[in-house]
Design a protein around this motif. Sequence first.
Motif, PDB file in Angstrom:
ATOM      1  N   HIS A   1       7.906  -5.026  -5.498  1.00 23.05           N
ATOM      2  CA  HIS A   1       8.780  -4.037  -6.138  1.00 23.05           C
ATOM      3  C   HIS A   1       7.915  -2.930  -6.708  1.00 23.05           C
ATOM      4  O   HIS A   1       6.893  -3.203  -7.345  1.00 23.05           O
ATOM      5  CB  HIS A   1       9.591  -4.701  -7.259  1.00 23.05           C
ATOM      6  CG  HIS A   1      10.990  -4.216  -7.369  1.00 23.05           C
ATOM      7  ND1 HIS A   1      11.330  -3.090  -8.092  1.00 23.05           N
ATOM      8  CD2 HIS A   1      12.145  -4.674  -6.833  1.00 23.05           C
ATOM      9  CE1 HIS A   1      12.637  -2.896  -8.007  1.00 23.05           C
ATOM     10  NE2 HIS A   1      13.161  -3.848  -7.245  1.00 23.05           N
ATOM     11  N   ASP A   2       8.271  -1.673  -6.468  1.00 28.27           N
ATOM     12  CA  ASP A   2       7.535  -0.514  -6.983  1.00 28.27           C
ATOM     13  C   ASP A   2       6.060  -0.556  -6.573  1.00 28.27           C
ATOM     14  O   ASP A   2       5.165  -0.504  -7.418  1.00 28.27           O
ATOM     15  CB  ASP A   2       7.627  -0.429  -8.509  1.00 28.27           C
ATOM     16  CG  ASP A   2       9.046  -0.379  -9.025  1.00 28.27           C
ATOM     17  OD1 ASP A   2       9.877   0.270  -8.381  1.00 28.27           O
ATOM     18  OD2 ASP A   2       9.311  -0.990 -10.084  1.00 28.27           O
ATOM     19  N   PRO A   3       5.744  -0.597  -5.287  1.00 26.60           N
ATOM     20  CA  PRO A   3       4.346  -0.769  -4.880  1.00 26.60           C
ATOM     21  C   PRO A   3       3.501   0.487  -5.040  1.00 26.60           C
ATOM     22  O   PRO A   3       3.955   1.607  -4.824  1.00 26.60           O
ATOM     23  CB  PRO A   3       4.466  -1.131  -3.397  1.00 26.60           C
ATOM     24  CG  PRO A   3       5.723  -0.429  -2.951  1.00 26.60           C
ATOM     25  CD  PRO A   3       6.665  -0.538  -4.129  1.00 26.60           C
ATOM     26  N   THR A   4       2.252   0.284  -5.412  1.00 29.54           N
ATOM     27  CA  THR A   4       1.218   1.311  -5.344  1.00 29.54           C
ATOM     28  C   THR A   4       0.053   0.711  -4.571  1.00 29.54           C
ATOM     29  O   THR A   4      -0.365  -0.417  -4.841  1.00 29.54           O
ATOM     30  CB  THR A   4       0.773   1.785  -6.737  1.00 29.54           C
ATOM     31  OG1 THR A   4      -0.217   2.807  -6.606  1.00 29.54           O
ATOM     32  CG2 THR A   4       0.223   0.660  -7.589  1.00 29.54           C
ATOM     33  N   VAL A   5      -0.447   1.423  -3.583  1.00 29.09           N
ATOM     34  CA  VAL A   5      -1.418   0.878  -2.637  1.00 29.09           C
ATOM     35  C   VAL A   5      -2.640   1.777  -2.582  1.00 29.09           C
ATOM     36  O   VAL A   5      -2.535   3.005  -2.675  1.00 29.09           O
ATOM     37  CB  VAL A   5      -0.794   0.761  -1.227  1.00 29.09           C
ATOM     38  CG1 VAL A   5      -1.798   0.162  -0.237  1.00 29.09           C
ATOM     39  CG2 VAL A   5       0.489  -0.066  -1.256  1.00 29.09           C
ATOM     40  N   ILE A   6      -3.811   1.162  -2.394  1.00 26.68           N
ATOM     41  CA  ILE A   6      -5.040   1.933  -2.209  1.00 26.68           C
ATOM     42  C   ILE A   6      -5.980   1.149  -1.298  1.00 26.68           C
ATOM     43  O   ILE A   6      -5.936  -0.083  -1.255  1.00 26.68           O
ATOM     44  CB  ILE A   6      -5.713   2.245  -3.569  1.00 26.68           C
ATOM     45  CG1 ILE A   6      -6.720   3.398  -3.445  1.00 26.68           C
ATOM     46  CG2 ILE A   6      -6.372   0.996  -4.156  1.00 26.68           C
ATOM     47  CD1 ILE A   6      -7.221   3.920  -4.790  1.00 26.68           C
TER      48      ILE A   6
ATOM     49  N   TYR B   1      -7.325  -3.599   1.280  1.00 24.68           N
ATOM     50  CA  TYR B   1      -6.223  -2.871   0.675  1.00 24.68           C
ATOM     51  C   TYR B   1      -5.660  -3.731  -0.444  1.00 24.68           C
ATOM     52  O   TYR B   1      -5.532  -4.952  -0.294  1.00 24.68           O
ATOM     53  CB  TYR B   1      -5.115  -2.594   1.686  1.00 24.68           C
ATOM     54  CG  TYR B   1      -5.535  -1.750   2.854  1.00 24.68           C
ATOM     55  CD1 TYR B   1      -5.371  -0.368   2.840  1.00 24.68           C
ATOM     56  CD2 TYR B   1      -6.096  -2.330   3.988  1.00 24.68           C
ATOM     57  CE1 TYR B   1      -5.743   0.418   3.919  1.00 24.68           C
ATOM     58  CE2 TYR B   1      -6.474  -1.557   5.078  1.00 24.68           C
ATOM     59  CZ  TYR B   1      -6.302  -0.191   5.038  1.00 24.68           C
ATOM     60  OH  TYR B   1      -6.682   0.581   6.109  1.00 24.68           O
ATOM     61  N   VAL B   2      -5.306  -3.098  -1.545  1.00 23.72           N
ATOM     62  CA  VAL B   2      -4.625  -3.809  -2.608  1.00 23.72           C
ATOM     63  C   VAL B   2      -3.322  -3.088  -2.914  1.00 23.72           C
ATOM     64  O   VAL B   2      -3.264  -1.850  -2.901  1.00 23.72           O
ATOM     65  CB  VAL B   2      -5.509  -3.933  -3.879  1.00 23.72           C
ATOM     66  CG1 VAL B   2      -5.799  -2.573  -4.502  1.00 23.72           C
ATOM     67  CG2 VAL B   2      -4.859  -4.856  -4.908  1.00 23.72           C
ATOM     68  N   ALA B   3      -2.283  -3.860  -3.149  1.00 19.23           N
ATOM     69  CA  ALA B   3      -0.982  -3.334  -3.572  1.00 19.23           C
ATOM     70  C   ALA B   3      -0.651  -3.965  -4.918  1.00 19.23           C
ATOM     71  O   ALA B   3      -0.614  -5.200  -5.035  1.00 19.23           O
ATOM     72  CB  ALA B   3       0.091  -3.669  -2.553  1.00 19.23           C
ATOM     73  N   TYR B   4      -0.437  -3.145  -5.927  1.00 22.15           N
ATOM     74  CA  TYR B   4       0.011  -3.617  -7.228  1.00 22.15           C
ATOM     75  C   TYR B   4       1.485  -3.269  -7.383  1.00 22.15           C
ATOM     76  O   TYR B   4       1.976  -2.298  -6.789  1.00 22.15           O
ATOM     77  CB  TYR B   4      -0.810  -2.988  -8.347  1.00 22.15           C
ATOM     78  CG  TYR B   4      -2.225  -3.531  -8.428  1.00 22.15           C
ATOM     79  CD1 TYR B   4      -2.473  -4.820  -8.908  1.00 22.15           C
ATOM     80  CD2 TYR B   4      -3.309  -2.765  -8.011  1.00 22.15           C
ATOM     81  CE1 TYR B   4      -3.754  -5.327  -8.975  1.00 22.15           C
ATOM     82  CE2 TYR B   4      -4.603  -3.260  -8.079  1.00 22.15           C
ATOM     83  CZ  TYR B   4      -4.824  -4.545  -8.560  1.00 22.15           C
ATOM     84  OH  TYR B   4      -6.100  -5.049  -8.618  1.00 22.15           O
TER      85      TYR B   4
ATOM     86  N   GLY C   1       1.791  -7.622 -10.526  1.00 26.82           N
ATOM     87  CA  GLY C   1       1.502  -8.455  -9.368  1.00 26.82           C
ATOM     88  C   GLY C   1       0.588  -7.770  -8.372  1.00 26.82           C
ATOM     89  O   GLY C   1       0.593  -6.546  -8.239  1.00 26.82           O
ATOM     90  N   ALA C   2      -0.207  -8.563  -7.641  1.00 25.75           N
ATOM     91  CA  ALA C   2      -1.186  -8.027  -6.695  1.00 25.75           C
ATOM     92  C   ALA C   2      -1.034  -8.688  -5.329  1.00 25.75           C
ATOM     93  O   ALA C   2      -0.749  -9.878  -5.222  1.00 25.75           O
ATOM     94  CB  ALA C   2      -2.600  -8.248  -7.217  1.00 25.75           C
TER      95      ALA C   2
ATOM     96  N   LYS D   1      11.207  -6.069  -0.525  1.00 28.52           N
ATOM     97  CA  LYS D   1      10.032  -6.214   0.321  1.00 28.52           C
ATOM     98  C   LYS D   1       9.290  -4.887   0.460  1.00 28.52           C
ATOM     99  O   LYS D   1       9.839  -3.824   0.198  1.00 28.52           O
ATOM    100  CB  LYS D   1      10.429  -6.753   1.694  1.00 28.52           C
ATOM    101  CG  LYS D   1      11.007  -8.169   1.641  1.00 28.52           C
ATOM    102  CD  LYS D   1      11.315  -8.709   3.031  1.00 28.52           C
ATOM    103  CE  LYS D   1      11.858 -10.133   2.944  1.00 28.52           C
ATOM    104  NZ  LYS D   1      12.180 -10.691   4.287  1.00 28.52           N
ATOM    105  N   LEU D   2       8.051  -4.998   0.918  1.00 28.99           N
ATOM    106  CA  LEU D   2       7.174  -3.841   1.056  1.00 28.99           C
ATOM    107  C   LEU D   2       7.503  -3.062   2.326  1.00 28.99           C
ATOM    108  O   LEU D   2       7.576  -3.635   3.417  1.00 28.99           O
ATOM    109  CB  LEU D   2       5.717  -4.301   1.106  1.00 28.99           C
ATOM    110  CG  LEU D   2       4.650  -3.232   1.339  1.00 28.99           C
ATOM    111  CD1 LEU D   2       4.650  -2.201   0.211  1.00 28.99           C
ATOM    112  CD2 LEU D   2       3.269  -3.889   1.463  1.00 28.99           C
TER     113      LEU D   2
END
Length: 323
Positions: free
Chosen positions: A42-47, A54-57, A64-65, A307-308
Amino acid sequence: MSLRTRAAAVFAAVLLALLPATASSAATYPDPLPLTGQEIIHDPTVIHLKNGQYVAYSTGGVIGARLSTDLHHWDDAGNAFATPPSWWYEYNSTGDPWAPDISYRDGQYWLYYAVSSWGTNHSAIGVATSRTGMPGSWTDRGKVFTSETTDTWNAIDPGIVQAPGHLWMAFGSYWSGIRMVRLDRRTGKADPSHPTVRHLATRPDLPYAVEGPAVVQHGHYFYLFASYDACCAGVNSTYKIKVGRSTSVTGPYVDSTGSPMLDGGGDLLLAGHGRYIGTGGESVFRDHGHDVLAYHYYDGDDSGTPKLGLNTLQWRGGWPTVS
Protein backbone atom coordinates in the motif's frame (compact mmCIF):
# COMPACT_ATOMS: atom_id res chain seq x y z
CA MET A 1 27.12 -10.77 -15.73
CA SER A 2 26.87 -8.24 -12.90
CA LEU A 3 23.76 -7.96 -10.72
CA ARG A 4 23.05 -4.52 -12.20
CA THR A 5 23.43 -5.77 -15.80
CA ARG A 6 21.31 -8.82 -15.10
CA ALA A 7 18.62 -6.60 -13.54
CA ALA A 8 18.60 -4.38 -16.64
CA ALA A 9 18.18 -7.41 -18.92
CA VAL A 10 15.35 -8.86 -16.84
CA PHE A 11 13.63 -5.48 -16.67
CA ALA A 12 13.74 -5.18 -20.48
CA ALA A 13 12.39 -8.72 -20.85
CA VAL A 14 9.52 -7.96 -18.50
CA LEU A 15 8.64 -4.87 -20.53
CA LEU A 16 8.56 -6.91 -23.74
CA ALA A 17 6.47 -9.59 -22.10
CA LEU A 18 3.90 -6.97 -21.19
CA LEU A 19 3.31 -5.69 -24.73
CA PRO A 20 1.00 -8.44 -26.05
CA ALA A 21 -1.24 -8.23 -23.00
CA THR A 22 -1.45 -4.47 -23.32
CA ALA A 23 -2.25 -4.56 -27.02
CA SER A 24 -4.98 -7.15 -26.58
CA SER A 25 -6.57 -5.51 -23.55
CA ALA A 26 -10.02 -4.04 -24.05
CA ALA A 27 -9.27 -1.43 -21.38
CA THR A 28 -8.00 2.05 -22.13
CA TYR A 29 -5.16 1.61 -19.63
CA PRO A 30 -2.33 -0.93 -19.71
CA ASP A 31 -2.05 -3.61 -17.08
CA PRO A 32 0.82 -3.41 -14.58
CA LEU A 33 3.97 -5.47 -15.10
CA PRO A 34 3.49 -9.12 -14.06
CA LEU A 35 5.00 -9.70 -10.61
CA THR A 36 5.66 -12.68 -8.36
CA GLY A 37 6.38 -13.20 -4.68
CA GLN A 38 5.14 -10.76 -2.06
CA GLU A 39 2.96 -8.37 -4.04
CA ILE A 40 0.78 -7.09 -1.18
CA ILE A 41 1.55 -3.42 -0.59
CA HIS A 42 0.00 0.00 0.00
CA ASP A 43 1.37 3.45 -0.94
CA PRO A 44 4.64 2.13 -2.41
CA THR A 45 7.84 4.12 -2.83
CA VAL A 46 10.59 2.35 -4.78
CA ILE A 47 14.27 2.99 -5.42
CA HIS A 48 17.16 1.14 -7.06
CA LEU A 49 19.77 0.90 -4.32
CA LYS A 50 23.49 1.21 -4.91
CA ASN A 51 23.92 -2.46 -3.89
CA GLY A 52 21.95 -3.43 -7.02
CA GLN A 53 18.73 -4.37 -5.25
CA TYR A 54 15.37 -2.63 -5.44
CA VAL A 55 13.57 -1.78 -2.24
CA ALA A 56 9.90 -0.83 -1.90
CA TYR A 57 8.71 0.77 1.33
CA SER A 58 5.02 1.11 2.11
CA THR A 59 2.23 1.78 4.55
CA GLY A 60 1.84 -1.19 6.91
CA GLY A 61 4.00 -2.53 9.72
CA VAL A 62 6.63 -0.09 10.90
CA ILE A 63 6.98 1.02 7.27
CA GLY A 64 6.88 -2.32 5.49
CA ALA A 65 9.72 -3.33 3.15
CA ARG A 66 10.01 -5.51 0.04
CA LEU A 67 13.21 -6.40 -1.82
CA SER A 68 13.80 -7.44 -5.43
CA THR A 69 16.78 -8.02 -7.71
CA ASP A 70 14.84 -7.60 -10.97
CA LEU A 71 11.60 -5.61 -10.34
CA HIS A 72 9.70 -8.84 -11.09
CA HIS A 73 10.00 -11.04 -8.01
CA TRP A 74 9.58 -9.39 -4.60
CA ASP A 75 10.34 -10.79 -1.14
CA ASP A 76 9.09 -9.60 2.23
CA ALA A 77 11.97 -7.86 4.02
CA GLY A 78 10.38 -6.88 7.31
CA ASN A 79 10.20 -3.21 8.19
CA ALA A 80 12.26 -0.05 7.95
CA PHE A 81 12.28 0.21 11.76
CA ALA A 82 12.33 -2.43 14.47
CA THR A 83 10.11 -0.33 16.77
CA PRO A 84 8.19 2.94 16.37
CA PRO A 85 9.98 6.10 17.58
CA SER A 86 8.26 7.35 20.72
CA TRP A 87 7.04 10.61 19.19
CA TRP A 88 4.80 8.75 16.73
CA TYR A 89 2.38 8.03 19.57
CA GLU A 90 1.52 11.72 19.74
CA TYR A 91 -0.41 11.19 16.50
CA ASN A 92 -1.94 7.74 16.88
CA SER A 93 -2.16 5.11 19.58
CA THR A 94 -0.53 2.33 17.56
CA GLY A 95 2.59 4.07 16.24
CA ASP A 96 1.39 3.46 12.70
CA PRO A 97 3.22 5.35 9.89
CA TRP A 98 1.83 5.96 6.40
CA ALA A 99 2.83 6.75 2.84
CA PRO A 100 6.66 6.81 2.85
CA ASP A 101 8.85 8.50 0.25
CA ILE A 102 12.47 7.42 -0.38
CA SER A 103 15.17 9.45 -2.12
CA TYR A 104 18.96 9.69 -2.30
CA ARG A 105 21.09 12.82 -1.94
CA ASP A 106 24.28 14.02 -0.31
CA GLY A 107 25.65 10.50 0.19
CA GLN A 108 22.70 8.98 2.02
CA TYR A 109 19.12 7.79 1.64
CA TRP A 110 16.25 9.83 3.06
CA LEU A 111 12.96 8.23 4.08
CA TYR A 112 10.02 10.55 4.69
CA TYR A 113 6.72 9.29 6.11
CA ALA A 114 3.52 10.47 7.78
CA VAL A 115 1.99 9.75 11.18
CA SER A 116 -1.68 10.55 11.75
CA SER A 117 -5.10 9.05 12.48
CA TRP A 118 -7.96 8.48 10.07
CA GLY A 119 -10.10 11.57 9.51
CA THR A 120 -7.97 14.17 11.30
CA ASN A 121 -5.31 16.66 10.27
CA HIS A 122 -3.53 16.45 13.62
CA SER A 123 -0.64 14.99 11.65
CA ALA A 124 3.12 14.98 11.24
CA ILE A 125 5.68 14.15 8.59
CA GLY A 126 8.95 12.64 9.82
CA VAL A 127 12.27 11.72 8.24
CA ALA A 128 14.94 9.05 8.72
CA THR A 129 18.35 8.56 7.10
CA SER A 130 20.45 5.56 6.10
CA ARG A 131 23.75 4.98 4.32
CA THR A 132 22.43 1.82 2.62
CA GLY A 133 18.65 2.29 2.32
CA MET A 134 18.11 -1.26 3.57
CA PRO A 135 15.42 -2.32 6.07
CA GLY A 136 16.64 -2.05 9.65
CA SER A 137 19.36 0.49 8.80
CA TRP A 138 17.36 3.66 9.38
CA THR A 139 17.98 6.33 12.01
CA ASP A 140 14.95 8.47 12.73
CA ARG A 141 15.57 12.23 12.66
CA GLY A 142 12.22 13.39 14.02
CA LYS A 143 9.53 15.74 12.74
CA VAL A 144 9.84 17.59 9.45
CA PHE A 145 6.53 19.42 9.34
CA THR A 146 3.24 19.22 11.27
CA SER A 147 -0.39 20.28 10.97
CA GLU A 148 -3.11 20.83 13.55
CA THR A 149 -6.89 20.96 13.45
CA THR A 150 -6.69 24.75 13.09
CA ASP A 151 -4.77 24.41 9.80
CA THR A 152 -6.37 24.20 6.36
CA TRP A 153 -3.99 21.46 5.19
CA ASN A 154 -3.02 17.96 6.30
CA ALA A 155 0.66 17.07 6.84
CA ILE A 156 0.67 13.56 5.37
CA ASP A 157 1.74 11.90 2.10
CA PRO A 158 5.16 13.53 1.62
CA GLY A 159 6.76 13.73 -1.82
CA ILE A 160 10.30 15.12 -2.09
CA VAL A 161 11.66 16.89 -5.18
CA GLN A 162 14.94 18.66 -5.81
CA ALA A 163 14.78 21.82 -7.89
CA PRO A 164 17.84 23.83 -8.90
CA GLY A 165 19.36 25.13 -5.67
CA HIS A 166 16.56 24.04 -3.35
CA LEU A 167 14.76 21.06 -1.83
CA TRP A 168 10.96 20.93 -1.66
CA MET A 169 8.29 18.71 -0.14
CA ALA A 170 4.81 18.34 -1.61
CA PHE A 171 2.22 16.89 0.76
CA GLY A 172 -1.49 16.80 1.47
CA SER A 173 -4.67 14.83 1.73
CA TYR A 174 -8.25 16.11 1.55
CA TRP A 175 -8.72 19.37 3.52
CA SER A 176 -7.52 21.90 0.91
CA GLY A 177 -5.62 19.39 -1.24
CA ILE A 178 -1.95 19.44 -2.16
CA ARG A 179 0.52 21.85 -0.57
CA MET A 180 4.29 22.42 -0.69
CA VAL A 181 6.99 23.70 1.66
CA ARG A 182 10.68 24.37 1.19
CA LEU A 183 13.13 22.18 3.11
CA ASP A 184 16.57 22.83 4.54
CA ARG A 185 18.95 20.61 2.54
CA ARG A 186 21.21 20.01 5.54
CA THR A 187 18.54 18.84 8.00
CA GLY A 188 15.92 17.65 5.51
CA LYS A 189 13.29 19.48 7.56
CA ALA A 190 11.06 22.48 6.90
CA ASP A 191 13.18 25.59 6.34
CA PRO A 192 12.25 28.10 9.08
CA SER A 193 13.60 30.97 6.97
CA HIS A 194 11.04 30.18 4.22
CA PRO A 195 7.82 29.27 6.06
CA THR A 196 5.36 29.87 3.21
CA VAL A 197 3.00 26.93 2.63
CA ARG A 198 2.22 26.96 -1.09
CA HIS A 199 -0.93 25.59 -2.69
CA LEU A 200 -0.57 23.27 -5.71
CA ALA A 201 -3.84 21.42 -6.32
CA THR A 202 -7.37 21.04 -5.05
CA ARG A 203 -10.86 20.52 -6.41
CA PRO A 204 -14.02 22.60 -6.07
CA ASP A 205 -16.13 19.91 -4.40
CA LEU A 206 -16.03 18.72 -0.80
CA PRO A 207 -14.25 16.79 0.64
CA TYR A 208 -11.46 17.91 -1.73
CA ALA A 209 -10.40 14.31 -2.33
CA VAL A 210 -6.88 14.90 -3.65
CA GLU A 211 -3.83 13.35 -1.97
CA GLY A 212 -0.55 11.48 -2.35
CA PRO A 213 1.48 13.95 -4.44
CA ALA A 214 4.64 13.09 -6.37
CA VAL A 215 6.56 15.81 -8.22
CA VAL A 216 8.94 14.85 -11.03
CA GLN A 217 11.16 17.03 -13.22
CA HIS A 218 11.28 16.11 -16.91
CA GLY A 219 12.81 18.43 -19.46
CA HIS A 220 11.80 22.03 -18.82
CA TYR A 221 8.77 21.11 -16.69
CA PHE A 222 7.86 19.84 -13.25
CA TYR A 223 5.00 17.32 -13.22
CA LEU A 224 2.60 16.90 -10.30
CA PHE A 225 1.05 13.44 -9.98
CA ALA A 226 -1.77 13.05 -7.43
CA SER A 227 -4.38 10.50 -6.36
CA TYR A 228 -8.03 11.49 -6.61
CA ASP A 229 -11.22 10.10 -5.04
CA ALA A 230 -11.57 7.21 -2.57
CA CYS A 231 -8.77 4.97 -1.33
CA CYS A 232 -8.70 2.01 1.00
CA ALA A 233 -12.11 0.45 0.27
CA GLY A 234 -11.01 -2.70 -1.52
CA VAL A 235 -13.08 -3.39 -4.64
CA ASN A 236 -15.16 -0.27 -3.86
CA SER A 237 -12.14 2.03 -4.14
CA THR A 238 -12.31 4.73 -6.81
CA TYR A 239 -8.71 5.95 -6.68
CA LYS A 240 -7.21 7.29 -9.91
CA ILE A 241 -4.06 9.21 -10.82
CA LYS A 242 -4.07 12.64 -12.46
CA VAL A 243 -1.19 14.85 -13.59
CA GLY A 244 -0.43 18.47 -14.43
CA ARG A 245 2.73 20.40 -15.18
CA SER A 246 4.45 23.72 -14.49
CA THR A 247 7.67 25.48 -15.45
CA SER A 248 8.16 26.20 -11.72
CA VAL A 249 8.31 23.58 -8.96
CA THR A 250 5.91 25.71 -6.90
CA GLY A 251 3.33 25.99 -9.68
CA PRO A 252 0.91 26.92 -11.02
CA TYR A 253 0.24 23.41 -12.36
CA VAL A 254 -2.11 23.00 -15.32
CA ASP A 255 -3.32 20.09 -17.43
CA SER A 256 -2.96 19.69 -21.20
CA THR A 257 -6.02 21.90 -21.79
CA GLY A 258 -4.59 24.68 -19.62
CA SER A 259 -7.02 24.03 -16.75
CA PRO A 260 -5.33 24.80 -13.39
CA MET A 261 -5.03 21.99 -10.86
CA LEU A 262 -6.07 24.55 -8.26
CA ASP A 263 -9.45 24.67 -10.06
CA GLY A 264 -9.87 20.90 -10.28
CA GLY A 265 -7.87 20.37 -13.47
CA GLY A 266 -5.56 17.46 -14.19
CA ASP A 267 -5.14 14.92 -17.00
CA LEU A 268 -6.29 11.42 -16.10
CA LEU A 269 -3.16 9.25 -16.28
CA LEU A 270 -4.33 5.92 -14.84
CA ALA A 271 -7.66 4.62 -13.56
CA GLY A 272 -9.06 1.27 -12.53
CA HIS A 273 -9.71 -1.28 -15.28
CA GLY A 274 -10.59 -4.94 -15.18
CA ARG A 275 -9.22 -6.60 -12.05
CA TYR A 276 -6.99 -3.57 -11.30
CA ILE A 277 -9.27 -1.43 -9.15
CA GLY A 278 -8.53 1.91 -7.45
CA THR A 279 -5.08 2.68 -8.86
CA GLY A 280 -3.26 5.27 -6.74
CA GLY A 281 -0.89 5.98 -3.84
CA GLU A 282 1.70 6.58 -6.54
CA SER A 283 5.37 7.47 -6.71
CA VAL A 284 7.84 7.73 -9.60
CA PHE A 285 11.40 6.43 -9.68
CA ARG A 286 14.17 6.39 -12.27
CA ASP A 287 15.63 3.09 -13.46
CA HIS A 288 17.92 2.23 -16.39
CA GLY A 289 17.00 5.44 -18.21
CA HIS A 290 13.24 5.00 -17.70
CA ASP A 291 10.77 6.68 -15.36
CA VAL A 292 8.69 4.03 -13.61
CA LEU A 293 5.31 4.63 -11.97
CA ALA A 294 4.76 2.65 -8.75
CA TYR A 295 1.29 2.47 -7.19
CA HIS A 296 -1.11 0.13 -5.49
CA TYR A 297 -4.31 -1.34 -6.87
CA TYR A 298 -7.01 -3.51 -5.35
CA ASP A 299 -7.13 -6.92 -7.00
CA GLY A 300 -10.69 -7.71 -8.06
CA ASP A 301 -9.68 -11.33 -8.58
CA ASP A 302 -8.33 -11.61 -5.02
CA SER A 303 -11.05 -10.11 -2.81
CA GLY A 304 -9.71 -6.58 -3.20
CA THR A 305 -6.24 -7.27 -1.77
CA PRO A 306 -3.93 -4.25 -2.29
CA LYS A 307 -1.02 -5.10 -4.58
CA LEU A 308 1.98 -3.46 -6.20
CA GLY A 309 1.57 -1.98 -9.68
CA LEU A 310 4.53 -0.96 -11.87
CA ASN A 311 4.36 0.66 -15.30
CA THR A 312 6.96 2.57 -17.28
CA LEU A 313 6.17 6.16 -18.20
CA GLN A 314 6.54 7.34 -21.78
CA TRP A 315 6.84 11.05 -22.52
CA ARG A 316 4.98 12.17 -25.63
CA GLY A 317 4.48 15.76 -26.58
CA GLY A 318 5.60 16.88 -23.16
CA TRP A 319 3.13 14.69 -21.25
CA PRO A 320 3.47 11.30 -19.51
CA THR A 321 1.54 8.19 -20.50
CA VAL A 322 1.66 4.74 -18.91
CA SER A 323 2.95 1.80 -20.95
